[in-house]
Design a protein around this motif. Sequence first.
Motif, mmCIF file in Angstrom:
data_model
loop_
_atom_site.group_PDB
_atom_site.id
_atom_site.type_symbol
_atom_site.label_atom_id
_atom_site.label_comp_id
_atom_site.label_asym_id
_atom_site.label_seq_id
_atom_site.Cartn_x
_atom_site.Cartn_y
_atom_site.Cartn_z
ATOM 1 N N PHE A 102 0.848 -1.010 0.156
ATOM 2 C CA PHE A 102 -0.007 -0.102 -0.024
ATOM 3 C C PHE A 102 0.886 1.173 0.078
ATOM 4 O O PHE A 102 0.567 2.168 -0.700
ATOM 5 C CB PHE A 102 -0.916 0.011 1.261
ATOM 6 C CG PHE A 102 -2.048 0.949 1.187
ATOM 7 C CD1 PHE A 102 -3.292 0.614 0.296
ATOM 8 C CD2 PHE A 102 -2.008 2.142 1.619
ATOM 9 C CE1 PHE A 102 -4.277 1.610 0.126
ATOM 10 C CE2 PHE A 102 -2.998 2.974 1.597
ATOM 11 C CZ PHE A 102 -4.199 2.829 0.850
ATOM 12 N N SER A 103 1.956 1.119 0.644
ATOM 13 C CA SER A 103 2.913 2.339 0.732
ATOM 14 C C SER A 103 3.535 2.775 -0.723
ATOM 15 O O SER A 103 3.672 3.828 -1.081
ATOM 16 C CB SER A 103 4.250 1.918 1.638
ATOM 17 O OG SER A 103 3.777 1.691 2.981
ATOM 18 N N SER A 104 3.551 1.728 -1.646
ATOM 19 C CA SER A 104 3.939 1.989 -2.810
ATOM 20 C C SER A 104 3.085 2.748 -3.737
ATOM 21 O O SER A 104 3.360 2.931 -4.906
ATOM 22 C CB SER A 104 4.676 0.585 -3.498
ATOM 23 O OG SER A 104 3.514 -0.098 -3.937
ATOM 24 N N MET A 105 1.686 2.755 -3.454
ATOM 25 C CA MET A 105 0.950 3.632 -3.910
ATOM 26 C C MET A 105 0.381 4.977 -3.169
ATOM 27 O O MET A 105 -0.249 5.816 -3.853
ATOM 28 C CB MET A 105 -0.603 2.639 -4.112
ATOM 29 C CG MET A 105 -0.148 1.268 -4.724
ATOM 30 S SD MET A 105 -1.650 0.296 -4.579
ATOM 31 C CE MET A 105 -0.650 -1.249 -4.820
ATOM 32 N N SER A 106 0.492 4.899 -2.092
ATOM 33 C CA SER A 106 -0.039 6.016 -1.068
ATOM 34 C C SER A 106 1.047 6.768 -0.705
ATOM 35 O O SER A 106 2.185 6.509 -0.405
ATOM 36 C CB SER A 106 -0.794 5.574 -0.137
ATOM 37 O OG SER A 106 -0.616 6.487 1.135
ATOM 38 N N GLY A 107 0.706 8.074 -0.780
ATOM 39 C CA GLY A 107 1.810 9.253 -0.259
ATOM 40 C C GLY A 107 2.044 9.264 1.107
ATOM 41 O O GLY A 107 3.080 10.038 1.583
ATOM 42 N N GLU A 143 4.613 3.657 9.055
ATOM 43 C CA GLU A 143 5.545 4.796 8.894
ATOM 44 C C GLU A 143 6.291 4.501 7.334
ATOM 45 O O GLU A 143 6.987 5.332 6.806
ATOM 46 C CB GLU A 143 6.867 4.940 9.889
ATOM 47 C CG GLU A 143 7.539 3.760 9.622
ATOM 48 C CD GLU A 143 8.913 4.014 10.125
ATOM 49 O OE1 GLU A 143 9.173 4.694 11.343
ATOM 50 O OE2 GLU A 143 10.055 3.569 9.692
ATOM 51 N N LEU A 144 6.195 3.093 6.803
ATOM 52 C CA LEU A 144 6.816 2.972 5.708
ATOM 53 C C LEU A 144 6.047 3.752 4.478
ATOM 54 O O LEU A 144 6.493 4.108 3.352
ATOM 55 C CB LEU A 144 6.445 1.454 5.181
ATOM 56 C CG LEU A 144 7.352 0.659 6.059
ATOM 57 C CD1 LEU A 144 7.036 -0.862 5.898
ATOM 58 C CD2 LEU A 144 8.919 0.736 5.698
ATOM 59 N N GLY A 145 4.878 4.128 4.793
ATOM 60 C CA GLY A 145 3.965 5.241 3.772
ATOM 61 C C GLY A 145 4.934 6.187 3.488
ATOM 62 O O GLY A 145 4.762 6.810 2.125
ATOM 63 N N ALA A 146 5.677 6.703 4.268
ATOM 64 C CA ALA A 146 6.593 7.978 3.961
ATOM 65 C C ALA A 146 8.043 7.688 3.295
ATOM 66 O O ALA A 146 8.568 8.555 2.900
ATOM 67 C CB ALA A 146 6.796 8.829 5.245
ATOM 68 N N ILE A 147 8.444 6.424 3.688
ATOM 69 C CA ILE A 147 9.536 6.081 3.001
ATOM 70 C C ILE A 147 9.736 5.417 1.699
ATOM 71 O O ILE A 147 10.561 5.430 1.005
ATOM 72 C CB ILE A 147 10.296 5.070 4.150
ATOM 73 C CG1 ILE A 147 10.491 5.795 5.422
ATOM 74 C CG2 ILE A 147 11.639 4.622 3.769
ATOM 75 C CD1 ILE A 147 10.758 4.961 6.865
ATOM 76 N N ILE A 148 8.650 4.400 1.560
ATOM 77 C CA ILE A 148 8.381 3.696 0.194
ATOM 78 C C ILE A 148 7.914 4.689 -0.461
ATOM 79 O O ILE A 148 6.786 5.210 -0.241
ATOM 80 C CB ILE A 148 7.605 2.414 0.374
ATOM 81 C CG1 ILE A 148 8.400 1.431 1.300
ATOM 82 C CG2 ILE A 148 7.494 1.759 -0.998
ATOM 83 C CD1 ILE A 148 7.789 0.071 1.307
ATOM 84 N N PRO A 149 8.261 4.985 -1.708
ATOM 85 C CA PRO A 149 7.563 6.116 -2.778
ATOM 86 C C PRO A 149 6.482 5.472 -3.354
ATOM 87 O O PRO A 149 6.270 4.335 -3.349
ATOM 88 C CB PRO A 149 9.041 6.182 -3.637
ATOM 89 C CG PRO A 149 9.557 4.941 -3.735
ATOM 90 C CD PRO A 149 9.532 4.426 -2.491
ATOM 91 N N PRO A 150 5.592 6.336 -3.459
ATOM 92 C CA PRO A 150 5.609 7.866 -3.378
ATOM 93 C C PRO A 150 5.448 8.200 -1.990
ATOM 94 O O PRO A 150 5.062 7.546 -1.157
ATOM 95 C CB PRO A 150 4.373 8.250 -4.142
ATOM 96 C CG PRO A 150 3.447 7.066 -4.147
ATOM 97 C CD PRO A 150 4.113 5.826 -4.140
ATOM 98 N N SER A 151 5.950 9.676 -1.659
ATOM 99 C CA SER A 151 5.889 9.944 -0.317
ATOM 100 C C SER A 151 5.742 11.586 -0.361
ATOM 101 O O SER A 151 6.414 12.338 -1.106
ATOM 102 C CB SER A 151 7.314 9.467 0.263
ATOM 103 O OG SER A 151 7.551 10.471 1.408
ATOM 104 N N THR A 152 4.818 12.163 0.324
ATOM 105 C CA THR A 152 4.433 13.533 0.332
ATOM 106 C C THR A 152 5.764 14.140 1.050
ATOM 107 O O THR A 152 6.169 15.322 0.760
ATOM 108 C CB THR A 152 3.172 13.775 1.134
ATOM 109 O OG1 THR A 152 3.163 13.207 2.256
ATOM 110 C CG2 THR A 152 2.062 13.386 0.087
HETATM 111 NA NA NA Z 1 4.496 5.772 -0.081
#
Ligand code: NA
Lengths: 425, 326, 176
Positions: A102-107, A143-152
């Motif tokens: 999911f992190s690789s889709m969400s920023g 927290e991977l949401g901010a580390i795995i791209p995309p990331s705001t």
């Molecule tokens: Na992300």
Amino acid sequence: MAGTMLVIFLILFILSVPIAASLGLSSIWAIQLDGQSINIVGQKVFAGIDKFVLMAIPFFILAGNVMQNGGIARRLMNLASALVGWFRGGFGAATVLSTMFFSSMSGSSSATTAAIGSITIPQMEKKGVPKNYATALVASSGELGAIIPPSTTMIIYGFVANVSIGGLFLAGIIPGLLIGVSLIITFIILARVMGFDPPTKIEKEIWLKELWKAFKDAFWALMMPVIILGGIYFGYFTPTEAAVIAVVYGFIIGFFVYKEIKIKDLMNIFSKSAITSAIVLLIVGFSAIFSYILTVNKIPHAVGEMIVQLTGNPYLFLLLVNIVVFIAGMFMETAAAILIIAPILTPVATQFGIDPIHFGIIIIVNLAIGMVTPPVSLNLFLACKIANLRIEQLFKPMLLFLSVLIVNLLVITYIPAISLWILSL
Amino acid sequence: GGESGSTDNQSDSGNNGGGSGDSEQTFKFTSGHTTSVENQQHVGLVALAELLEEKSGGSITMDVFENSQLGSEPVMLQAVQDGSQHIVATSSTSVSNFIPEWGIFDIPFLFESTEQADEIVRGEVGDRLFETLPEHGYKGLAWLSSIERNIYGTKKIESVDDFKTATLRSIEAPGFVETFTTLGAQVVTMPGSELYTALQQGVVEGGDNSPELFLGLGHDEVSDYYNLTKIHYLPIAIIMSLDTWEALTPEQQDMVMAAAQEAAETGSAAYAQSYEESFIEMEELGVEVVNTDLTGIVEATKHLKEEMANNIPSGMELLELIESNK
Amino acid sequence: MFFLKFTERVNKVLQIVLTAIFITMTLSTFLGVLVRFVFRALDIQVTFPWTEELSRYLMIWLVFIGASLAARTDQLISVEVLVHTLPRFIGIAIKLFSLLITFVFFVYLTLIGYELAFNQGFNQTSPILGIPMMIVFLSMFLGSILGMLNLIALYLESVFLKKDIRFTSMEEDSVE
Ligand code: NA
Ligand code: NA
């Protein structure tokens, strides 16, 4: 003038005045006390948000909300649990894995926590994982949401530090994988030691069949990161373009493939994403006038010189930076922390010969950890809300996961290749 | 606001430099530009700072902020307009957002060389443009060298035909966009800070800038060709806030004016030198300098001259003035 | 209560406006991408250099309208350590004080926005679209007026409905 401003800012900040207002008012009052015209405030704020690159933020936030409404998180969890759910600790592993998907889709890391947590916490509980451990795992992997791209977060960092956002995106991939894998390993060991989340006996053929089914079902969702990252990596589009493509693609699969988004949901999805974006971008705007005053008064320069005098050793410098940023991350929201810290520290890091992209990843990973360090810890708060727990109940498991995250941070800090290797390909 | 600058803002002007209120006021100016410390903008402003301090016996000092630390050119111009920033070195194109007349230099092939451009800009034409400034809250001080913008990147441009298959980044100026589009190129506008990555990743195949800025921005790392397309020569002006200007005594004004002229000469000399050196450096770096055949390009954009001039207030007048000064 | 109902209605309209802005912004940016990839591949010669500028200006409107709506439910990000660790009475006092300061902030923005839109905005045009910048600058002026309206509604709601104002921000879905 800068001194007055910093004092006013700190007072307002501590008194829980919104960060955008604290930045804005401290700048305005400092300018007025100096006897100058406050017209400049408006100019700098507009200039601060009038940026094409920043548009990636609302688009990636929108894309995340589209996914959440489009049934994509659930499909990713199904795939992850089909893949690794059968061994001991497998459900925890699946939770982390689906977070990585999911992190690789969400920023954003809070969107990731919210999307994944609501599905995985009840499922882990069914497998006998203590609720507080399940919740802590969701918060930490969020927290991977901010580390795995995309990331705001990366977009904001790239924007203020004048570093390639595409470069940061790519550099975040391996650190993200590293953190994900180490959380999985930690959880498997934990499951063995504490004896929960037992293995499921399953025939190989049935397993393959289920895996194939889950994969087919999640296929169109999984194409999303391929399009976003592939597009950026091979140079088809800029991060902002990638973000708008993610939105359009998300709507297409949500509407036509999975058919889970309804017309009546649209206004809610758009206006909610717009408000979230506005909250972040308002801080970006007012940090522009704030840093302008710092710059004109040569504060970054002075801080830089002070640090260089304090230590000439890049390793020690990075340790100092990590401590300072960690403390900032405890109290501050990620975007605000980056906006204030990055313009001051990045030039100093460059003086020490540290690659600005690597330095960016260090700050981003550190502040991502800040999302789970009290007192200001949005991910922890969100996960607790989903699980209906109080933050104190997470104390023990969080201590464990936090130490794993901190070890990861240090490894990422002192081995630049983890971030930069992929850029040399 | 612009119009009020010349009259009723007098009362504010003491604040511009944190003055002491005595008859012999002291000033501390803030100035900025968007290029790095090697460029003529920086050399010129630093020279100005030194001259001001020296000639005023220390009562006028100036800080110089490079690399867009104070913002982009339009942002700085806005700050100069209301006096919160005192001096800016800026290209004519950015001024045209505030004063359309300044867009005259976005017309393609207006000049044939830097020397020609400088000579004309420092004459009657430049005076005419400086006359438009006070109404908008500015005071023109001096002209640095005009810069020769050439197209570079991964696309070799040998003749007009090569434009038809090119994707080019343009600065946000209708004159530039229109010129490139007329030549058949696909045009993308993006901030200059994104151009490096865009070239690296192939999002665009070319951008345009002067030789020393091309190297200064490190764009040689992601470019194979530097094509001598010579479409635009953009003047760079040193502009002061009118509020600040009017807060000065007549003697101080004369002194500032003289210092600015001298500083502009120093800056221009730096440009001329770096222009020459840039091509030597390009050769060392393996960037191919392409002697583009301009005939077809000039021909294809010929009609733009009058078309664009007609869209600019007193554009035809300025165009004729430029032509008659050649 | 009339005022709360009125604000609610205004906010409903704002949500529609926000949605319209966001959709236009998405389509405009996407058009820019289409031009580069699809039209180019089909050898169709068009350029829309205005897509980027239009999207950026829409985003600016989105920020100020969105921020005004965020104020209604106390969503503007702040550090609330003192509000939640100190005794209830002091916590509420700090929260009310911070809302008052936020109101003052919006008052300033209204003044700054007014000056920017109605004095400076007339003299400046946008580089590509050539529109007066007033249209863009107006967003701060209008957004802050709406922000003040929403802050008053938030305050009145907590007084009349006896809501604990410290927790308003937590009732909504949280955001990054
Ligand atoms: Na992300
Ligand atoms: Na924290």
